[in-house]
Design a protein around this motif. Structure first.
Motif, PDB file in Angstrom:
ATOM      1  N   ARG A 158       0.834  -1.210   0.000  1.00  0.00           N
ATOM      2  CA  ARG A 158       0.000   0.000   0.000  1.00  0.00           C
ATOM      3  C   ARG A 158       0.863   1.253   0.000  1.00  0.00           C
ATOM      4  NH1 ARG A 158      -4.143  -2.091   4.569  1.00  0.00           N
ATOM      5  NH2 ARG A 158      -5.291  -3.536   3.266  1.00  0.00           N
ATOM      6  N   ALA A 159       1.930   1.210   0.779  1.00  0.00           N
ATOM      7  CA  ALA A 159       2.813   2.376   0.840  1.00  0.00           C
ATOM      8  C   ALA A 159       3.462   2.617  -0.511  1.00  0.00           C
ATOM      9  CB  ALA A 159       3.879   2.176   1.918  1.00  0.00           C
ATOM     10  N   CYS A 160       3.903   1.558  -1.181  1.00  0.00           N
ATOM     11  CA  CYS A 160       4.524   1.701  -2.498  1.00  0.00           C
ATOM     12  C   CYS A 160       3.518   2.210  -3.523  1.00  0.00           C
ATOM     13  CB  CYS A 160       5.124   0.376  -2.952  1.00  0.00           C
ATOM     14  SG  CYS A 160       6.654  -0.023  -2.098  1.00  0.00           S
ATOM     15  N   ALA A 161       2.258   1.825  -3.371  1.00  0.00           N
ATOM     16  CA  ALA A 161       1.234   2.258  -4.317  1.00  0.00           C
ATOM     17  C   ALA A 161       0.988   3.763  -4.201  1.00  0.00           C
ATOM     18  CB  ALA A 161      -0.058   1.493  -4.079  1.00  0.00           C
ATOM     19  N   LEU A 162       1.252   4.351  -3.043  1.00  0.00           N
ATOM     20  CA  LEU A 162       1.028   5.776  -2.839  1.00  0.00           C
ATOM     21  C   LEU A 162       2.147   6.637  -3.413  1.00  0.00           C
ATOM     22  CD1 LEU A 162      -0.329   5.686   0.813  1.00  0.00           C
ATOM     23  CD2 LEU A 162      -1.633   5.953  -1.304  1.00  0.00           C
ATOM     24  N   VAL A 163       3.291   6.033  -3.691  1.00  0.00           N
ATOM     25  CA  VAL A 163       4.439   6.774  -4.224  1.00  0.00           C
ATOM     26  C   VAL A 163       4.140   7.136  -5.674  1.00  0.00           C
ATOM     27  CG1 VAL A 163       6.894   6.618  -4.790  1.00  0.00           C
ATOM     28  CG2 VAL A 163       6.018   5.588  -2.699  1.00  0.00           C
ATOM     29  N   THR A 164       4.480   8.385  -6.031  1.00  0.00           N
ATOM     30  CA  THR A 164       4.221   8.829  -7.403  1.00  0.00           C
ATOM     31  C   THR A 164       5.338   8.351  -8.328  1.00  0.00           C
ATOM     32  OG1 THR A 164       5.369  10.887  -6.948  1.00  0.00           O
ATOM     33  CG2 THR A 164       2.974  10.869  -6.661  1.00  0.00           C
ATOM     34  N   VAL A 165       5.092   8.465  -9.608  1.00  0.00           N
ATOM     35  CA  VAL A 165       6.075   8.033 -10.598  1.00  0.00           C
ATOM     36  C   VAL A 165       7.171   9.092 -10.682  1.00  0.00           C
ATOM     37  CG1 VAL A 165       6.418   7.507 -13.042  1.00  0.00           C
ATOM     38  CG2 VAL A 165       4.330   6.789 -11.880  1.00  0.00           C
TER      39      VAL A 165
END
Length: 175
Positions: A158-165
């Motif tokens: 979940r934390a990685c999914a919140l990181v932007t590109v």
């Protein structure tokens, strides 16, 4: 009219085939002789006549006194034609004996499993019965660690999914 009962399915040598007792049939049957208790008494039918008359064969119904197509000896074959009831009593006794042997074997396997399970719990230093899944002993402490690891992996995803590109890298990444 009472529902006909499939009592046994037997087979004989091809040269010793018996005659199907369905009305107007009289074909020779040797592979799957259906012994059926009907209103008219005990009758011997082939698979096709059984399907035509009753809508089922030994593939859809379980025989009461046999578990598989049992090949008869020459004397049993003669008994099938002359005294079907006594042959059925013999088949019933064999079937009951076979079932009792299977029950005894199952009891022995269950006792061995319980003994092995208890020995495993004692050998591991614990005096409580161990849970077994497909032969693997599951320790409650190990299971708790597994649950914690799964929860941590879920949080990390979940934390990685919140990181932007990141435009310079061109892909998602965790800082």
């Amino acid at each position: 009219m009472a529902e006909p009962t499939l009592l046994a399915v037997v087979e004989v040598e091809q040269e010793q085939r018996i005659r199907c007792q369905a009305p107007g049939c009289n074909h020779g049957v040797y592979r799957a002789i259906h012994v059926i208790q009907a209103d008219q008494g005990l009758k011997l039918y082939g698979s096709q006549c059984c399907a035509k008359l009753f809508g089922w064969t030994s593939k859809q119904r379980v025989a009461a006194y046999t578990t598989t197509d049992r090949r008869l000896t020459a004397e049993e074959r003669a008994q099938l034609e002359t005294n079907t009831e006594s042959l059925l009593q013999k088949l019933k006794a064999e079937h009951e004996r076979s079932r009792e042997e299977s029950r005894e074997k199952l009891r022995a396997l269950k006792a061995a499993f319980a003994e092995r399970s208890q020995a495993s719990a004692i050998d591991s230093g614990k005096n409580r019965p161990a849970k077994r899944t497909l032969g693997t002993v599951l320790d409650p402490a190990v299971a708790a660690v597994g649950r914690r690891c799964r929860a941590l992996r879920r949080i990390e995803r979940r934390a990685c999914a919140l990181v932007t590109v990141d435009p310079s890298v061109g892909s998602r990444h965790c800082p």
